[in-house]
Every structure is written in C-alpha cells, then in structure tokens.
Write an enzyme that holds these catalytic residues in place. Sequence first.
Site, PDB file in Angstrom:
ATOM      1  N   HIS A  60     -35.046 -81.501  23.386  1.00 12.71           N
ATOM      2  CA  HIS A  60     -36.440 -81.958  23.423  1.00 12.71           C
ATOM      3  C   HIS A  60     -37.307 -81.075  22.518  1.00 12.71           C
ATOM      4  O   HIS A  60     -37.927 -80.122  23.003  1.00 12.71           O
ATOM      5  CB  HIS A  60     -36.973 -81.892  24.853  1.00 12.71           C
ATOM      6  N   GLU A 104     -40.150 -81.556  21.379  1.00 12.52           N
ATOM      7  CA  GLU A 104     -41.583 -81.613  21.729  1.00 12.52           C
ATOM      8  C   GLU A 104     -42.013 -80.436  22.605  1.00 12.52           C
ATOM      9  O   GLU A 104     -43.187 -80.058  22.611  1.00 12.52           O
ATOM     10  CB  GLU A 104     -41.919 -82.946  22.425  1.00 12.52           C
ATOM     11  N   CYS A 131     -33.725 -87.039  22.956  1.00 11.24           N
ATOM     12  CA  CYS A 131     -32.787 -87.004  24.090  1.00 11.24           C
ATOM     13  C   CYS A 131     -32.195 -88.396  24.336  1.00 11.24           C
ATOM     14  O   CYS A 131     -31.315 -88.815  23.614  1.00 11.24           O
ATOM     15  CB  CYS A 131     -33.463 -86.421  25.326  1.00 11.24           C
TER      16      CYS A 131
END
Length: 539
Positions: free
Chosen positions: A514, A516, A386
């Site tokens: 994102h 993750e 990001c």
Amino acid sequence: MTRYIFVAGGVMSGVGKGVATASLGKILQSKGFKVSCVKIDPYINVDAGTMNPLEHGEIFVTDDGTESDQDLGNYERFLERSFSRVNYMTTGRVYESVIHRERNLEYKGKCVEVVPHIPEEVISRIQEAGRIDKADFVLTEIGGTVGEYQNMLFLEAARMMQVQNPEQVFFVLVSYLPIPPNIGEQKTKPTQTAVRTLNAAGIQPDMIIARSELPADKPRKQKISQFCNIVPEYVISAPDVTFIYEIPVNFEKERVGDKILQKFGLKGRKQDMRAWRALVRRVRSLKKTVQIGIVGKYFEVGDFILMDSYLSVIEAVKHASWAQRRKPDITWLSAEKYERNPQAVRELKSFDGVIVPGGFGNRGMEGKIKAIEFCRKQKVPFLGLCLGLQLAVVEFARNVAGIKNATSAEFGGKGPAVIDVMAEQKALLKEKKYGGTMRLGAYRCRLKKGTKAFAAYGKREVSERHRHRYEFNNEYREKLEQKGMVFSGMNPKSDLVEIGELPSHPFFLGTQFHPELKSRPLEPHPLFLEFVKAAISRK
Ligand code: GLN
C-alpha cells in the site's frame, strides 16, 4: 520532562479531532519540540484490523504492522514521521494486557479492578509512547465524544494523570458550534453541555477548539468563556477549511502554540513552518485539475457517500497532484455498477487516470476486473493497490494469457488461482485466526532496472507497507511474463511479487503493498507521482 496533552471531542464525532490533534502536534514540532501522538479507540476490538472500513474508516498500517485507526495516518502526514504500536490502543488491547498480567500473577494476589487497573494500564501506555519517542509532548486523542459510556475509563486515565502531575497535563476539547439554517446563528449550547459532561468526569478543559462552518466571533467566544469557565483567549476559532493542511496555519493565526506553551511555562525554541506554509499557498493558487476515478465499494452508506475508507489513497492523490500543480478532481465509481451494467465501464474513458484500491471479499470483484480490462485496452493510466494488483493479474491471466476462469483463492471460485494463499496463511484460516495475522507492515522490495517502478523510485531497494492475506502465485510467473507483464518489484527474501506493470501501456502498474500509506504532503509517493504525471499527459 514529558508533557501530556489530551484531546477529547464534544457534541458530535467527525468534526476533525484527529486533524486538530495532528495540527497541534505540527505546531509544537515547528517550535522545536519532539512530539509523539497516541490514538485511543474505545472499541473492544483488539485492533482496527477486524473492523469494517465502512463503519470505522480506513485501517492504517504502520511499519511494525499495527493495524490502527486512520488518525495515525493524519499524525504521520502532519508530523512527517512514522509511528508504531505504542501510538495506538483500543479498549480491547488494554483489557487484554491487564488480563494477561493477571494470569501471570503480576498483581500479586490483589483484586484486579476496572478502576484503577484499567486507567493505570492506559497511563502506562501513554507514558511508554513518550519514553520510546523521547517526546517533549505526547498528544493523546480520546476517540468518540464526551458523554459516551465507552470512553469514560480513558477520561478517567486523563484525570488521574492530571491529579498526579497538574503542571504536566493540558486538556483540549474539540467541540462543534452548529448554525441551524432556520436560526442563522452559531449556537454554543451543545458545547456548554459537553463541557459540563467533561466537568462531571472531573476534567476542566484548558482550551476549547470551536469547530464550525464559520469562524467563532467575539460574542460567541465570550459566551463559551463565561459558561465553560475558560479565558476567552483559550477559545479557538476553527472554521471549515477547503483542505486540512491549512489547519495548523489557521491555528497559528490564533497563536495556539504559544498559548499551550504558556500554560506549561515554556517558550518556543524556533519557528519553522515555512515549507508547510508554502505548500498551503501553492495549493490555494491551483486552478488546473486532473480527473481521477476510484473504483471501489466502501463508500456507499445509505443515502450518503463517505470517503473515509480510502483516506490515505485520497491524500496520496492530492500530494502527487499538488506537486504537479494540479487540483485533483476525484470521482467515486461503484464496482458493483460495472457488474450490473458492464457497458458502464466506458465512462472510464473520460478520466485522466483510474485507481483500483485495496479491498476484501467477492462483492464488486468482477466489476473491478471489468474496469481494469477497459483501462488496459484503452490505455487509461491505471494504478492498482493491493487488491488492485491482484485483480490486474487475474484480468491479464484471463484475457491475455488465456488462463480460463483465472481467479484469486479469496473468491472461492473453481478456476486456477493465479492469486493464492500461502501455506502458513491456510493454517491460520483453518483455525479461524483472523485478527492480526495477515502479511502486515514493512517488507523490502527489490526493483528491476529499466522498469517504470525503478524509474519512479530511482533506487534498487525500497520498503513498503502491507496488509493482505493473498499473494501472486509464482507458478504463473513465467507464463504471464511471456505475455508481457513485468514483475518489476520482488521481495528479495520470500521471492513474492510486489509490483507488476505493463511496459506496452502509458502507465499500468499495480503494487501488492500500500504505497498510499507512506505518502506525505511535502513528500509525495513516487508511484503516485508517476501515475499523476501519466494522467496529466493523457489530458
Ligand atoms: N483481499 C486481498 C488480500 O487479502 C487484498 C487486501 C487488500 O487490498 N488490502 O490479499
């Protein structure tokens, strides 16, 4: 019929209530039941999006764009499924909907009161989660610690549910047994006090999970049993573990799942935690490490270093490293240090890979840019998440494409905004409409063949989660492409840049989304996996 399990915390926060909830869910799921989870955050904030990560921890974003608590991330990772807006509520959200309904005359002229209308709204939200997820069990985690003024109404909701359907509700207290070094013995008194406080709210726990540095032994269990009015088998020993995914396995050593089912008069339909147990065994046996540096700013609180702000990033690194049979060794690197002393970035050379995660505002920004420049020039594997992508673009624009003073509109500088704010976002900012208005949740991303991103995912289109206000400015796309940056992921609808990478580098890739948030222990995220592979080869 849906059953409801409430999980509250005693003695102090931070003892792993969220992970305990996720672990109970995992166990029930492995016994063939459909499980849903609800996190209650007792804040006035309508969602977690307006909370500082240093105070509240990571803001976890679901596919539907709910900005929620990091525990939703734990639930998703343990239960290997996605959650949505029905799985998260705050005090603010609950009041907001009650007030909205009152304005619409939906209470038909009644006085709308804190009790029962607020707990009733809480109950209806918990039930909605059960309905939408068609769940056999809804596990509701009540944030904070019993005795706090702000979670009283949620405990009241739990109590009301229990009174209405006693055979459908089960109550778990996750408590803490401290071992003061000067005494050298595990103390149960704080837990006894917590149970009394819970009793005063009209609730008797059915199970106590006794968190502690060490296992709770028989005398301790008996003491808790006696003073807390609970059979000893329902006092569960939960000592510290080296990694959280061991917890369901440890709970099962105490037959936690069967004990819960027994209270409901149910029997497990199957038992399947094989893959999970295999992962736990594999991680325990790992010896070799991979050194990962994370350049951020949300971890220094007074004299302490806290990692909660980057929880999903850490977990994603772990999942990918474990799949590569490595233990990740993560080091926190202060972006501000690189601002004060730019020479300090040289330390990055000793890492196998460097991550610049998400973030907001000016602080530490130039330090992160310095770190990215070093990784690009020294060929250190780099993953930007990001803000990490945005700053990689700024760095490349300045130092490779020769766009002097290139910057992001977020930082308020005068230079050309290679990262800019879209017209609709500008309008929102002008009206100070900050809450819940970023680009949030799942968006499609089309990948370019022949790129590292495409090779990692192995498909043409993916969906990833977002949480940001600023975007790559397409006016600069051609210029940066000419200089060697490849935009390997694009949003097919809006033509916004989703991924940028440098093919001339062993691994230099940034994502506007994102990744993750979607990494799971048994299913590491492909981009993290490629990043860790590159890090290991550098070694
Ligand atoms: N601050 C940046 C934006 O709003 C990046 C956000 C983030 O890293 N999550 O676009």
